[in-house]
Scaffold this active site. Sequence first.
Site, PDB file in Angstrom:
ATOM      1  N   GLU A  76       0.978  -1.066   0.018  1.00 12.04           N
ATOM      2  CA  GLU A  76       0.130   0.014   0.119  1.00 12.04           C
ATOM      3  C   GLU A  76       0.990   1.212  -0.010  1.00 12.04           C
ATOM      4  OE1 GLU A  76      -3.140   0.182   3.017  1.00 12.04           O
ATOM      5  OE2 GLU A  76      -3.818   1.821   2.189  1.00 12.04           O
ATOM      6  N   LYS A 256      -7.624  -0.239  11.300  1.00 13.17           N
ATOM      7  CA  LYS A 256      -6.961  -0.744  10.059  1.00 13.17           C
ATOM      8  C   LYS A 256      -5.847   0.175   9.898  1.00 13.17           C
ATOM      9  CE  LYS A 256      -6.091  -0.723   5.422  1.00 13.17           C
ATOM     10  NZ  LYS A 256      -5.473   0.234   4.702  1.00 13.17           N
ATOM     11  N   ASP A 272       3.240 -14.663  11.772  1.00 12.63           N
ATOM     12  CA  ASP A 272       1.816 -14.955  11.127  1.00 12.63           C
ATOM     13  C   ASP A 272       1.011 -14.146  11.585  1.00 12.63           C
ATOM     14  OD1 ASP A 272      -0.634 -16.079  11.047  1.00 12.63           O
ATOM     15  OD2 ASP A 272       0.210 -18.166  11.927  1.00 12.63           O
ATOM     16  N   HIS A 369      -2.014  10.893   0.723  1.00 12.54           N
ATOM     17  CA  HIS A 369      -2.026   9.566   0.246  1.00 12.54           C
ATOM     18  C   HIS A 369      -1.994   9.722  -1.266  1.00 12.54           C
ATOM     19  CE1 HIS A 369      -3.234   5.240   0.033  1.00 12.54           C
ATOM     20  NE2 HIS A 369      -4.072   5.576  -0.492  1.00 12.54           N
TER      21      HIS A 369
HETATM   22  C1  LIG Z   1       1.675  10.953   3.207  1.00 10.05           C
HETATM   23  C2  LIG Z   1       2.432  11.966   4.380  1.00 10.05           C
HETATM   24  C3  LIG Z   1       3.260  11.246   4.945  1.00 10.05           C
HETATM   25  C4  LIG Z   1       2.687  13.142   3.706  1.00 10.05           C
HETATM   26  O1  LIG Z   1       3.118  14.155   4.665  1.00 10.05           O
HETATM   27  P1  LIG Z   1       3.109  15.506   4.545  1.00 10.05           P
HETATM   28  O2  LIG Z   1       3.323  16.379   5.785  1.00 10.05           O
HETATM   29  O3  LIG Z   1       2.292  15.962   3.388  1.00 10.05           O
HETATM   30  O4  LIG Z   1       4.702  15.527   3.497  1.00 10.05           O
HETATM   31  P2  LIG Z   1       5.958  16.070   4.138  1.00 10.05           P
HETATM   32  O5  LIG Z   1       6.839  16.146   2.588  1.00 10.05           O
HETATM   33  O6  LIG Z   1       6.105  17.155   5.276  1.00 10.05           O
HETATM   34  O7  LIG Z   1       6.573  14.755   4.886  1.00 10.05           O
HETATM   35  C5  LIG Z   1       6.645  14.589   6.232  1.00 10.05           C
HETATM   36  C6  LIG Z   1       7.319  13.211   6.442  1.00 10.05           C
HETATM   37  O8  LIG Z   1       6.678  12.177   5.850  1.00 10.05           O
HETATM   38  C7  LIG Z   1       7.646  11.291   5.399  1.00 10.05           C
HETATM   39  N1  LIG Z   1       7.606  11.184   3.994  1.00 10.05           N
HETATM   40  C8  LIG Z   1       6.838  12.198   3.133  1.00 10.05           C
HETATM   41  N2  LIG Z   1       6.938  11.594   1.886  1.00 10.05           N
HETATM   42  C9  LIG Z   1       7.829  10.468   1.691  1.00 10.05           C
HETATM   43  C10 LIG Z   1       7.776   9.625   0.664  1.00 10.05           C
HETATM   44  N3  LIG Z   1       7.720   9.734  -0.387  1.00 10.05           N
HETATM   45  N4  LIG Z   1       8.752   8.793   1.125  1.00 10.05           N
HETATM   46  C11 LIG Z   1       9.152   8.432   2.503  1.00 10.05           C
HETATM   47  N5  LIG Z   1       8.783   9.153   3.633  1.00 10.05           N
HETATM   48  C12 LIG Z   1       8.111  10.330   3.002  1.00 10.05           C
HETATM   49  C13 LIG Z   1       9.036  11.711   5.895  1.00 10.05           C
HETATM   50  O9  LIG Z   1       9.437  11.212   7.106  1.00 10.05           O
HETATM   51  C14 LIG Z   1       8.490  13.082   5.967  1.00 10.05           C
HETATM   52  O10 LIG Z   1       9.431  13.876   6.961  1.00 10.05           O
HETATM   53  P3  LIG Z   1      10.958  14.488   6.475  1.00 10.05           P
HETATM   54  O11 LIG Z   1      11.917  13.142   6.221  1.00 10.05           O
HETATM   55  O12 LIG Z   1      10.968  15.090   5.184  1.00 10.05           O
HETATM   56  O13 LIG Z   1      11.487  15.172   7.600  1.00 10.05           O
HETATM   57  C15 LIG Z   1       1.384  12.478   5.133  1.00 10.05           C
HETATM   58  O14 LIG Z   1       0.075  12.834   4.564  1.00 10.05           O
HETATM   59  C16 LIG Z   1       0.610  11.107   5.993  1.00 10.05           C
HETATM   60  O15 LIG Z   1       1.218  10.841   7.220  1.00 10.05           O
HETATM   61  N6  LIG Z   1      -0.698  10.690   5.915  1.00 10.05           N
HETATM   62  C17 LIG Z   1      -1.453   9.585   6.291  1.00 10.05           C
HETATM   63  C18 LIG Z   1      -1.064   8.339   5.241  1.00 10.05           C
HETATM   64  C19 LIG Z   1      -1.675   7.153   5.736  1.00 10.05           C
HETATM   65  O16 LIG Z   1      -2.242   6.801   6.848  1.00 10.05           O
HETATM   66  N7  LIG Z   1      -1.652   6.099   4.645  1.00 10.05           N
HETATM   67  C20 LIG Z   1      -2.260   4.927   5.121  1.00 10.05           C
HETATM   68  C21 LIG Z   1      -3.000   4.719   3.740  1.00 10.05           C
HETATM   69  S1  LIG Z   1      -4.848   5.208   4.163  1.00 10.05           S
HETATM   70  C22 LIG Z   1      -5.362   4.075   5.243  1.00 10.05           C
HETATM   71  O17 LIG Z   1      -5.624   2.862   4.874  1.00 10.05           O
HETATM   72  C23 LIG Z   1      -5.589   4.307   6.675  1.00 10.05           C
HETATM   73  C24 LIG Z   1      -6.642   5.191   7.271  1.00 10.05           C
HETATM   74  C25 LIG Z   1      -6.429   6.750   6.822  1.00 10.05           C
HETATM   75  O18 LIG Z   1      -8.028   5.016   6.857  1.00 10.05           O
HETATM   76  C26 LIG Z   1      -6.720   5.004   8.798  1.00 10.05           C
HETATM   77  C27 LIG Z   1      -7.663   5.688   9.561  1.00 10.05           C
HETATM   78  O19 LIG Z   1      -8.733   6.125   8.923  1.00 10.05           O
HETATM   79  O20 LIG Z   1      -7.408   6.179  10.793  1.00 10.05           O
HETATM   80  N1  LIG Z   2      -3.371 -20.870  15.190  1.00  9.91           N
HETATM   81  C1  LIG Z   2      -1.927 -20.495  14.818  1.00  9.91           C
HETATM   82  O1  LIG Z   2      -1.720 -19.565  15.129  1.00  9.91           O
HETATM   83  C2  LIG Z   2      -1.238 -21.404  14.278  1.00  9.91           C
HETATM   84  C3  LIG Z   2       0.056 -21.014  13.711  1.00  9.91           C
HETATM   85  N2  LIG Z   2       0.816 -22.139  13.283  1.00  9.91           N
HETATM   86  C4  LIG Z   2       2.311 -21.957  12.754  1.00  9.91           C
HETATM   87  O2  LIG Z   2       3.093 -21.944  13.728  1.00  9.91           O
HETATM   88  C5  LIG Z   2       4.295 -21.327  13.724  1.00  9.91           C
HETATM   89  C6  LIG Z   2       4.936 -20.897  15.046  1.00  9.91           C
HETATM   90  O3  LIG Z   2       5.117 -22.005  15.944  1.00  9.91           O
HETATM   91  P1  LIG Z   2       6.400 -22.094  16.782  1.00  9.91           P
HETATM   92  O4  LIG Z   2       6.082 -23.044  17.887  1.00  9.91           O
HETATM   93  O5  LIG Z   2       6.785 -20.728  17.230  1.00  9.91           O
HETATM   94  O6  LIG Z   2       7.548 -22.461  15.739  1.00  9.91           O
HETATM   95  P2  LIG Z   2       8.349 -23.931  15.631  1.00  9.91           P
HETATM   96  O7  LIG Z   2       7.325 -24.795  15.438  1.00  9.91           O
HETATM   97  O8  LIG Z   2       9.249 -23.334  14.722  1.00  9.91           O
HETATM   98  O9  LIG Z   2       9.030 -24.048  17.006  1.00  9.91           O
HETATM   99  C7  LIG Z   2       9.971 -23.285  17.613  1.00  9.91           C
HETATM  100  C8  LIG Z   2      11.405 -23.983  17.448  1.00  9.91           C
HETATM  101  O10 LIG Z   2      12.320 -23.090  17.942  1.00  9.91           O
HETATM  102  C9  LIG Z   2      13.238 -23.693  18.765  1.00  9.91           C
HETATM  103  N3  LIG Z   2      13.746 -22.662  19.624  1.00  9.91           N
HETATM  104  C10 LIG Z   2      15.114 -22.453  19.694  1.00  9.91           C
HETATM  105  N4  LIG Z   2      15.445 -21.499  20.298  1.00  9.91           N
HETATM  106  C11 LIG Z   2      14.377 -20.983  20.967  1.00  9.91           C
HETATM  107  C12 LIG Z   2      14.160 -20.177  22.129  1.00  9.91           C
HETATM  108  N5  LIG Z   2      15.051 -19.432  22.598  1.00  9.91           N
HETATM  109  N6  LIG Z   2      12.789 -20.054  22.624  1.00  9.91           N
HETATM  110  C13 LIG Z   2      11.683 -21.074  22.150  1.00  9.91           C
HETATM  111  N7  LIG Z   2      12.128 -21.931  21.138  1.00  9.91           N
HETATM  112  C14 LIG Z   2      13.292 -22.068  20.583  1.00  9.91           C
HETATM  113  C15 LIG Z   2      12.311 -24.591  19.547  1.00  9.91           C
HETATM  114  O11 LIG Z   2      13.045 -25.821  20.152  1.00  9.91           O
HETATM  115  C16 LIG Z   2      11.309 -25.257  18.406  1.00  9.91           C
HETATM  116  O12 LIG Z   2      12.124 -26.288  17.685  1.00  9.91           O
HETATM  117  C17 LIG Z   2       4.044 -20.412  12.576  1.00  9.91           C
HETATM  118  O13 LIG Z   2       4.576 -20.550  11.403  1.00  9.91           O
HETATM  119  C18 LIG Z   2       2.589 -20.218  12.594  1.00  9.91           C
HETATM  120  O14 LIG Z   2       2.015 -19.770  11.444  1.00  9.91           O
HETATM  121  C19 LIG Z   2       0.733 -23.365  13.457  1.00  9.91           C
HETATM  122  C20 LIG Z   2      -0.764 -23.677  13.819  1.00  9.91           C
HETATM  123  C21 LIG Z   2      -1.652 -23.095  14.324  1.00  9.91           C
END
Ligand SMILES: CC(C)(COP(=O)([O-])OP(=O)([O-])OC[C@H]1O[C@@H](n2cnc3c(N)ncnc32)[C@H](O)[C@@H]1OP(=O)([O-])[O-])[C@@H](O)C(=O)NCCC(=O)NCCSC(=O)C[C@@](C)(O)CC(=O)[O-]
Ligand SMILES: NC(=O)C1=CN([C@@H]2O[C@H](COP(=O)(O)OP(=O)(O)OC[C@H]3O[C@@H](n4cnc5c(N)ncnc54)[C@H](O)[C@@H]3O)[C@@H](O)[C@H]2O)C=CC1
Length: 420
Positions: A76, A256, A272, A369
Amino acid sequence: MAQTPFYRLPYGDRRDLLAQQSHLTVQQLAKIAARQRDADADLIENYLTTYGLPEGVAVNLQVNGQTIAVPMVTEEPSVIAAASNGGRLLTSAQGITTTVERREVMGQIVLSHVPDRTGVKAWLTAHQDEILKVANEVHPSLLGHGGGARSLRIRCIPPHWMSLDLFIDVGEAMGANLVNTICEAVANYLKEHLTVNVLMSILSNYATHSLVTADVAVPVDQLATKTVDGLTVAQRICDASDFAEHDPYRAVTHNKGIMNGVDAVVLAMGNDWRAVESGAHAYASRHGSYQSLSHWWLTGETLHGELTLPLALGFVGGATRVFPLVVINQQIAQITSARDLMGVTAAVGLAQNLAALRALVTDGIQHGHMRLQLKSLALSVGATPGEVPAVVGRLSGETQPTTAQAKAALAAVREANLKK
Ligand SMILES: CC(C)(COP(=O)([O-])OP(=O)([O-])OC[C@H]1O[C@@H](n2cnc3c(N)ncnc32)[C@H](O)[C@@H]1OP(=O)([O-])[O-])[C@@H](O)C(=O)NCCC(=O)NCCSC(=O)C[C@@](C)(O)CC(=O)[O-]
Ligand SMILES: NC(=O)C1=CN([C@@H]2O[C@H](COP(=O)(O)OP(=O)(O)OC[C@H]3O[C@@H](n4cnc5c(N)ncnc54)[C@H](O)[C@@H]3O)[C@@H](O)[C@H]2O)C=CC1
């Protein structure tokens, strides 16, 4: 003779069968072939090709005193710009602070049609220590990683179910497979000792025992836009936050926006996102109606923000060592533990939310956006990467460019190129 099931066909036969059934052209097959990756073929079933998503990096995020860059995977436009913008706006002496009080995953052993729930409850209560012992014997390696089954809870759920809830410290893993294996072993133990109908054994993705909170406090001056002063912007953000606590239609969109950031980090970190999504929305409904996950409020000239999410994320296990980029992404974001990952993810969610709210209550979302969406619009009508800047240039004067206008802009660019 019985037909060979699709999944047993060699890769080429599966692809050819699909090509035949779906009338795929030679060019379309070439696109599928270009994205094919042998390493992915063993990851899922009926593998066809690899659907890549772009990865970018949000900057300006100050989390627990460190300024970090955070890899994000998203399709996005404007999400990463917004996260960076939110990070910039939330920079202060402290930046965003995150807290993880505990990190346990719950597994459920569900008993169905239990005739004597009081008797079963009494038996389970009396055998708690044995049950935890059985659980801990299943995965001795988990104990080695400092994890293990910690406690249990028994719930009676009308009309006839019981849930034995096991709370397991899963170390650095997300823990789904670990917990499922433990629950199945405990279920077998119960079946050996009780006459019960075990309906299922599975972890719960409602990760209420793996909550992370991101907090921030920033001076309102920082939020000013070119036309609106900081205090007014902050007041309007708080009003928007309150509204999302009262109206589920708004709360879903508000959340969202938070998940725009959360999901993108979760994906970049090989975790996941379905588990995270389902848990987050259940948490948003915990008071009975669906509400915003974040909360913004003012004290004097300071804007406060808080976001709490259930995030059972893993630093190891799952797909984290399957995709080589995950280790690199962990390094870029300076993440060295599951708790770090939970904190950084929540911090990005909070920054993402602030950027969206600030845009919504000032210039409107489309202003920033759409500017960034133009590249995506150009690509969607078939512009090549080389043509995108010229198409975007032609569209940038429009406030709400349509697909038809984008197509016309592309045609004009191509015509101009022919004349060169
Ligand atoms: C779009 C901006 C950032 C513009 O922001 P702006 O203030 O118009 O522009 P700006 O040029 O002053 O930029 C501000 C900062 O934005 C960053 N920035 C700016 N442009 C870029 C770029 N091209 N690439 C990378 N970073 C960028 C960058 O950090 C920049 O700071 P700087 O580094 O310049 O000091 C602002 O309007 C904004 O934050 N809008 C929100 C956009 C958003 O949420 N998008 C998600 C999609 S919409 C959605 O799905 C969610 C929603 C909205 O429905 C959630 C809700 O309803 O709550
Ligand atoms: N409802 C759900 O969310 C479900 C998710 N999954 C899937 O299961 C996966 C994740 O399961 P996990 O059990 O996390 O992974 P996994 O099956 O890879 O198990 C973790 C492994 O890491 C090892 N390990 C090494 N260092 C460790 C540490 N410091 N701490 C803990 N374990 C260590 C463990 O011994 C084990 O073998 C994901 O791919 C997920 O998408 C599977 C079934 C259902």
